[in-house]
Design an enzyme around this catalytic site. Structure first.
Site, PDB file in Angstrom:
ATOM      1  N   ARG A  77      42.575 -39.916  32.014  1.00 51.05           N
ATOM      2  CA  ARG A  77      43.653 -39.827  32.968  1.00 51.05           C
ATOM      3  C   ARG A  77      44.971 -40.592  32.460  1.00 51.05           C
ATOM      4  O   ARG A  77      44.687 -41.708  31.739  1.00 51.05           O
ATOM      5  CB  ARG A  77      43.328 -40.380  34.448  1.00 51.05           C
ATOM      6  CG  ARG A  77      42.641 -39.624  35.157  1.00 51.05           C
ATOM      7  CD  ARG A  77      43.574 -38.324  35.753  1.00 51.05           C
ATOM      8  NE  ARG A  77      42.680 -37.382  36.604  1.00 51.05           N
ATOM      9  CZ  ARG A  77      42.117 -36.341  36.460  1.00 51.05           C
ATOM     10  NH1 ARG A  77      41.947 -36.051  35.235  1.00 51.05           N
ATOM     11  NH2 ARG A  77      41.466 -35.700  37.341  1.00 51.05           N
TER      12      ARG A  77
ATOM     13  N   GLU B 270      52.449 -35.937  33.864  1.00 51.72           N
ATOM     14  CA  GLU B 270      51.993 -34.844  33.517  1.00 51.72           C
ATOM     15  C   GLU B 270      52.921 -33.697  34.334  1.00 51.72           C
ATOM     16  O   GLU B 270      52.951 -33.867  35.688  1.00 51.72           O
ATOM     17  CB  GLU B 270      50.627 -34.307  33.525  1.00 51.72           C
ATOM     18  CG  GLU B 270      49.935 -35.077  32.644  1.00 51.72           C
ATOM     19  CD  GLU B 270      48.431 -34.822  32.804  1.00 51.72           C
ATOM     20  OE1 GLU B 270      47.787 -33.852  33.176  1.00 51.72           O
ATOM     21  OE2 GLU B 270      47.570 -35.594  31.978  1.00 51.72           O
TER      22      GLU B 270
ATOM     23  N   HIS C 138      46.647 -31.247  28.511  1.00 47.96           N
ATOM     24  CA  HIS C 138      45.577 -31.398  29.280  1.00 47.96           C
ATOM     25  C   HIS C 138      44.725 -30.170  29.522  1.00 47.96           C
ATOM     26  O   HIS C 138      44.543 -29.552  30.408  1.00 47.96           O
ATOM     27  CB  HIS C 138      46.087 -31.834  30.594  1.00 47.96           C
ATOM     28  CG  HIS C 138      45.115 -32.447  31.516  1.00 47.96           C
ATOM     29  ND1 HIS C 138      45.380 -33.346  32.540  1.00 47.96           N
ATOM     30  CD2 HIS C 138      43.638 -32.355  31.613  1.00 47.96           C
ATOM     31  CE1 HIS C 138      44.319 -33.755  33.095  1.00 47.96           C
ATOM     32  NE2 HIS C 138      43.382 -33.021  32.572  1.00 47.96           N
TER      33      HIS C 138
END
Ligand code: A2R
Length: 316
Positions: free
Chosen positions: A230, A259, A277
């Site tokens: 993360r 993000e 991601h």
């Protein structure tokens, strides 16, 4: 039919199976989600969401009859499990089915950092090989000492894949595991001993910015940081200054603090490899994650039990 709220997207295959047993309400289709929830929240018993969107606290509060949240993804830090537990709401996630894919992403990022493949590809594609000559030499990715931050399901899969590259794998987590790898109870100490640090812990308060200035400095000017966990695990501002000032060698990043925003300063650096991601983002793995997300919902609807509860809900 029972009412289910879908937060974020779902594949056609998921929607097809869900629609057989649930009336599916898509929050994304609502122009004013809060107003829709105020009017309709009381009829929702099930939620399907994902690790990125989770369930916002005000959404959770607007769902008084919620029984279960099924999360597409292994990380569930965007869902407040303490509130879920208080209200006896079951939370499930999709562990294991993505181990191999995320592990491949971590190894690919490490290889890309050392072997400079992205710059080499651009060199070949642009015709500069012909006009300017050979690309500069890169560094070998073989025989490195790699520290894994979080030797869980995915961390172990990364360690297994690294065997093919003759890596010496060590690890840090809060507790020592029953494995034949060297354990460090201190992250900074591990960072100063390794070539590569791979982050694969959960997000959330206990790991927030644990890769800080001290850890980055310990990794050092020849060190490589890989983050497939993360964005919150790494102090992004400190990472950027370490890369700019050459206190850290390279970084391979699949995840970011905010993000889908990636800071301009990070995008300007040529000692980083950036991905949007996509750690688990293959057709095959996303299909498996989608199937498990739906399997958990259908099993709970039929029998009250689930396949893969998050650890906090395992005793429910
Ligand atoms: O610390 P431990 O002994 O509970 O070990 C877990 C470790 N971990 C931590 N290590 C250091 N400091 C912490 N504050 C901390 N919190 C947890 O992370 C364990 O070794 C590892 C997590 O492993 P699993 O629970 O098996 O998770 P999995 O499936 O490998 O996925 C990891 C994460 C997800 O939560 C997503 O954020 C991401 O990968 O995709």
């Amino acid at each position: 039919m029972t009412d289910l709220l879908l937060i974020g997207g779902a594949t056609d295959a998921m929607l097809e199976r869900l629609s057989e047993k649930f009336t599916v309400h898509k929050l994304n289709d609502q122009t004013d989600p809060s107003a829709w929830l105020a009017e309709n929240g009381a009829k929702i018993e099930y939620v399907a969401t994902n690790g990125h969107d989770g369930v916002k606290p005000d959404y959770m509060a607007a769902l008084p009859n919620l029984k279960m949240i099924s999360c597409y993804g292994v990380g569930y830090d965007a869902i407040d499990t303490s509130v879920a537990l208080e209200r006896s709401i079951m939370v499930t996630h999709t562990p294991n089915v993505l181990n191999a894919e995320v592990a491949s992403t971590a190894v690919l990022l490490m290889l890309a950092c050392y072997r400079n493949f992205l710059a080499d590809e651009a060199h070949a594609r642009s015709g500069r090989w012909e006009t300017e000559g050979n690309a500069p030499l890169s560094l070998s990715a073989d025989g490195r000492t790699v520290g894994i931050l979080g030797l869980g399901r995915i961390g172990q899969a990364i360690a297994d894949k690294l065997a093919a590259f003759d890596a010496t794998v060590v690890y840090h987590s809060r507790t020592q595991k029953d494995v034949a790898l060297k354990y460090y109870d201190d992250l900074t100490e591990m960072a100063s001993d390794v070539d590569v640090l791979i982050c694969i812990t959960p997000g959330g308060p206990s790991t927030n910015k644990i890769v800080n200035r001290e850890v980055l400095n310990a990794l050092g000017p020849d060190g490589v940081l890989i983050n497939v966990s993360r964005g919150s695990v790494v102090d992004e501002a400190e990472l950027i200054s370490a890369l700019q000032e050459g206190r850290l060698g390279k970084a391979g990043l699949d995840v970011f603090e905010k993000e889908p925003h990636i800071p301009e300063a990070l995008r300007q650096l040529d000692n980083v490899v950036l991905l949007p991601h996509v750690g688990s983002g293959t057709v095959e793995t996303r299909a498996a994650m989608g199937a498990l997300t739906v399997d958990n919902l259908l099993q709970h609807l039929e029998s009250g039990s689930v396949i893969s509860p998050v650890p906090e809900c395992a005793g429910m």
